[in-house]
Design a protein around this motif. Structure first.
Motif, PDB file in Angstrom:
ATOM      1  N   LEU A  21       1.720  -3.868 -53.067  1.00  0.00           N
ATOM      2  CA  LEU A  21       2.733  -3.427 -52.444  1.00  0.00           C
ATOM      3  C   LEU A  21       3.289  -1.996 -52.791  1.00  0.00           C
ATOM      4  CD1 LEU A  21       5.174  -5.122 -50.707  1.00  0.00           C
ATOM      5  CD2 LEU A  21       6.273  -5.326 -53.106  1.00  0.00           C
ATOM      6  N   GLY A  22       3.571  -1.264 -51.892  1.00  0.00           N
ATOM      7  CA  GLY A  22       4.052  -0.044 -52.093  1.00  0.00           C
ATOM      8  C   GLY A  22       4.284   0.810 -50.844  1.00  0.00           C
ATOM      9  N   PRO A  23       4.827   1.953 -50.974  1.00  0.00           N
ATOM     10  CA  PRO A  23       5.268   2.877 -49.760  1.00  0.00           C
ATOM     11  C   PRO A  23       4.071   3.260 -49.164  1.00  0.00           C
ATOM     12  CG  PRO A  23       5.891   3.944 -51.886  1.00  0.00           C
ATOM     13  CD  PRO A  23       5.673   2.495 -52.215  1.00  0.00           C
ATOM     14  N   SER A  24       4.205   3.605 -47.743  1.00  0.00           N
ATOM     15  CA  SER A  24       3.072   4.062 -47.162  1.00  0.00           C
ATOM     16  C   SER A  24       2.471   5.413 -47.708  1.00  0.00           C
ATOM     17  CB  SER A  24       3.794   4.466 -45.676  1.00  0.00           C
ATOM     18  OG  SER A  24       2.548   4.978 -44.856  1.00  0.00           O
ATOM     19  N   GLY A  25       1.281   5.474 -47.889  1.00  0.00           N
ATOM     20  CA  GLY A  25       0.479   6.546 -48.533  1.00  0.00           C
ATOM     21  C   GLY A  25       0.297   6.586 -49.904  1.00  0.00           C
ATOM     22  N   CYS A  26       0.710   5.299 -50.602  1.00  0.00           N
ATOM     23  CA  CYS A  26       0.690   5.242 -52.038  1.00  0.00           C
ATOM     24  C   CYS A  26      -0.926   4.716 -52.503  1.00  0.00           C
ATOM     25  CB  CYS A  26       1.783   4.149 -52.637  1.00  0.00           C
ATOM     26  SG  CYS A  26       1.040   2.394 -52.258  1.00  0.00           S
ATOM     27  N   LEU A  41       2.580  -3.849 -57.876  1.00  0.00           N
ATOM     28  CA  LEU A  41       3.212  -2.761 -57.261  1.00  0.00           C
ATOM     29  C   LEU A  41       2.650  -1.354 -57.457  1.00  0.00           C
ATOM     30  CD1 LEU A  41       6.918  -3.789 -58.514  1.00  0.00           C
ATOM     31  CD2 LEU A  41       5.469  -4.488 -56.429  1.00  0.00           C
ATOM     32  N   MET A  42       2.588  -0.487 -56.372  1.00  0.00           N
ATOM     33  CA  MET A  42       1.776   0.865 -56.346  1.00  0.00           C
ATOM     34  C   MET A  42       2.850   1.751 -56.086  1.00  0.00           C
ATOM     35  SD  MET A  42      -2.074   0.412 -55.184  1.00  0.00           S
ATOM     36  CE  MET A  42      -2.327   2.224 -55.214  1.00  0.00           C
ATOM     37  N   ILE A  94      -3.713  -9.326 -50.507  1.00  0.00           N
ATOM     38  CA  ILE A  94      -3.048  -8.902 -49.172  1.00  0.00           C
ATOM     39  C   ILE A  94      -2.324  -7.498 -49.341  1.00  0.00           C
ATOM     40  CG2 ILE A  94      -0.919 -10.612 -49.720  1.00  0.00           C
ATOM     41  CD1 ILE A  94      -0.720 -10.719 -46.633  1.00  0.00           C
ATOM     42  N   VAL A  95      -2.574  -6.627 -48.588  1.00  0.00           N
ATOM     43  CA  VAL A  95      -1.799  -5.508 -48.526  1.00  0.00           C
ATOM     44  C   VAL A  95      -0.373  -5.376 -47.669  1.00  0.00           C
ATOM     45  CG1 VAL A  95      -1.722  -2.979 -47.770  1.00  0.00           C
ATOM     46  CG2 VAL A  95      -3.511  -3.824 -49.190  1.00  0.00           C
ATOM     47  N   THR A  96       0.634  -5.029 -48.159  1.00  0.00           N
ATOM     48  CA  THR A  96       1.717  -5.075 -47.237  1.00  0.00           C
ATOM     49  C   THR A  96       2.718  -3.945 -47.814  1.00  0.00           C
ATOM     50  OG1 THR A  96       3.534  -6.372 -46.470  1.00  0.00           O
ATOM     51  CG2 THR A  96       3.024  -6.944 -48.770  1.00  0.00           C
ATOM     52  N   LYS A 154       2.655   6.175 -55.522  1.00  0.00           N
ATOM     53  CA  LYS A 154       1.675   7.501 -55.729  1.00  0.00           C
ATOM     54  C   LYS A 154       0.605   7.526 -56.273  1.00  0.00           C
ATOM     55  CE  LYS A 154       6.260  10.171 -55.670  1.00  0.00           C
ATOM     56  NZ  LYS A 154       7.262  10.582 -56.740  1.00  0.00           N
ATOM     57  N   GLY A 155      -0.514   6.410 -55.875  1.00  0.00           N
ATOM     58  CA  GLY A 155      -1.674   6.370 -56.418  1.00  0.00           C
ATOM     59  C   GLY A 155      -2.087   5.586 -57.759  1.00  0.00           C
ATOM     60  N   ASN A 156      -0.551   5.223 -58.221  1.00  0.00           N
ATOM     61  CA  ASN A 156      -0.707   4.584 -59.617  1.00  0.00           C
ATOM     62  C   ASN A 156      -0.328   3.191 -59.334  1.00  0.00           C
ATOM     63  OD1 ASN A 156      -1.699   6.855 -61.192  1.00  0.00           O
ATOM     64  ND2 ASN A 156       0.130   7.538 -60.391  1.00  0.00           N
ATOM     65  N   VAL A 157      -0.814   2.190 -60.252  1.00  0.00           N
ATOM     66  CA  VAL A 157      -0.339   1.027 -60.494  1.00  0.00           C
ATOM     67  C   VAL A 157       1.111   0.876 -61.446  1.00  0.00           C
ATOM     68  CG1 VAL A 157      -0.379  -1.386 -61.284  1.00  0.00           C
ATOM     69  CG2 VAL A 157      -2.000  -0.255 -60.117  1.00  0.00           C
TER      70      VAL A 157
END
Ligand code: ADP
Ligand code: ADP
Length: 225
Positions: free
Chosen positions: A35-40, A206-207, A189-191, A209-212
């Motif tokens: 889970l995370g914002p677009s582009g993460c 939870l992701m 599942i990615v959402t 900016k490229g990190n968990v």
């Protein structure tokens, strides 16, 4: 049933890292939501697991196998994308049978498996239709049936219901939970939909900016006072 282990995966598309040092596990039979914002970097992680990209660093282990040594098509992974790419000129049954034909499953067994899958996603009697004769939700159920027909040891879903309206999305979430109960496939599942993640997943990754940033149960993430 296999356990997925992602260990320190890093990837860049040329410039700065799209994902850095990503680590998490999906236990055998578990549903985990990324889970995370677009582009993460969610899709990037999924592509690395599926073998569509080669990560710059890190390891991905499925069961006892290091996937670095296994080609994308030999990984035993089923995938469903947001833009369900059904073959438009093939019938629903032919679409579902396609991965089975690739695996050289004998004809008689193939037919039985297609019927079983149609029943599982509640599309009995729709086998001879073409994708364009089905609603969006029905098409996405065919995509799910096709992804699990070959009995994958891992199911990857990338925003699978994002293009559907709210009611249909809910129907398909119920469907997926039903499948999970029946088959127990390890599922990632990615959402970007918190509600979807909460209702489907045993655990959330939870992701940002490229990190968990956090890994925990939905309850621990959202129900803290
Ligand atoms: P998400 O799935 O969370 O929206 P992505 O994994 O698609 O995130 O993207 C992560 C980062 O990598 C973003 O900054 C995105 O712009 C970049 N990116 C994704 N795909 C490509 C690509 N094919 N080429 C270059 N950059 C990409
Ligand atoms: P999502 O967020 O659903 O993963 P996007 O809309 O970010 O999808 O990306 C759609 C497509 O564009 C993907 O195939 C991705 O690889 C590509 N893409 C994303 N960001 C970039 C980028 N910065 N440069 C080139 N291609 C990109």
């Amino acid at each position: 049933r296999k356990r997925l282990s992602v260990r320190g995966v890093t990837h860049s598309y040329g410039g700065q890292n799209a994902v850095s040092d990503i680590s998490f596990d999906v236990e055998a039979g578990e549903i985990v939501a990324l889970l995370g914002p677009s582009g993460c970097g969610k899709s990037t992680v999924l592509r690395a697991i599926a073998g569509l990209i080669q990560p710059k660093a890190g390891k991905i282990i499925l069961g006892d196998d290091d996937l670095a040594h296994i080609s994308a098509r030999s990984r035993g992974i089923g995938m469903v994308f947001q833009n369900y790419a059904l073959f438009p000129h093939l019938t629903v049954s032919e679409n579902i049978a396609y991965p089975l034909a690739c695996q050289k499953v004998p004809r008689v067994e193939r037919k039985a498996r297609v019927e079983e899958m149609l029943a599982l996603v509640r599309l009995d009697g729709y086998g001879n239709r073409l994708p364009r004769e089905l609603s969006g939700g029905q098409q996405q159920r065919v995509a799910v049936a096709r992804a699990i027909a070959a009995r994958p040891s891992l199911l990857l879903l990338d925003e699978p219901f994002g293009a559907l309206d709210r009611a249909l999305r809910f129907d398909l979430q119920v469907e997926l939970l039903h499948l999970q109960k029946t088959l127990g496939i390890t599922t990632l599942i990615v959402t970007h939909d918190q509600e979807e993640a909460q209702s489907l997943a045993n655990r959330l990754v939870l992701m940002n900016k490229g990190n968990v940033e956090q890994i925990d149960t939905p309850m621990a993430v959202y129900d803290r006072p």
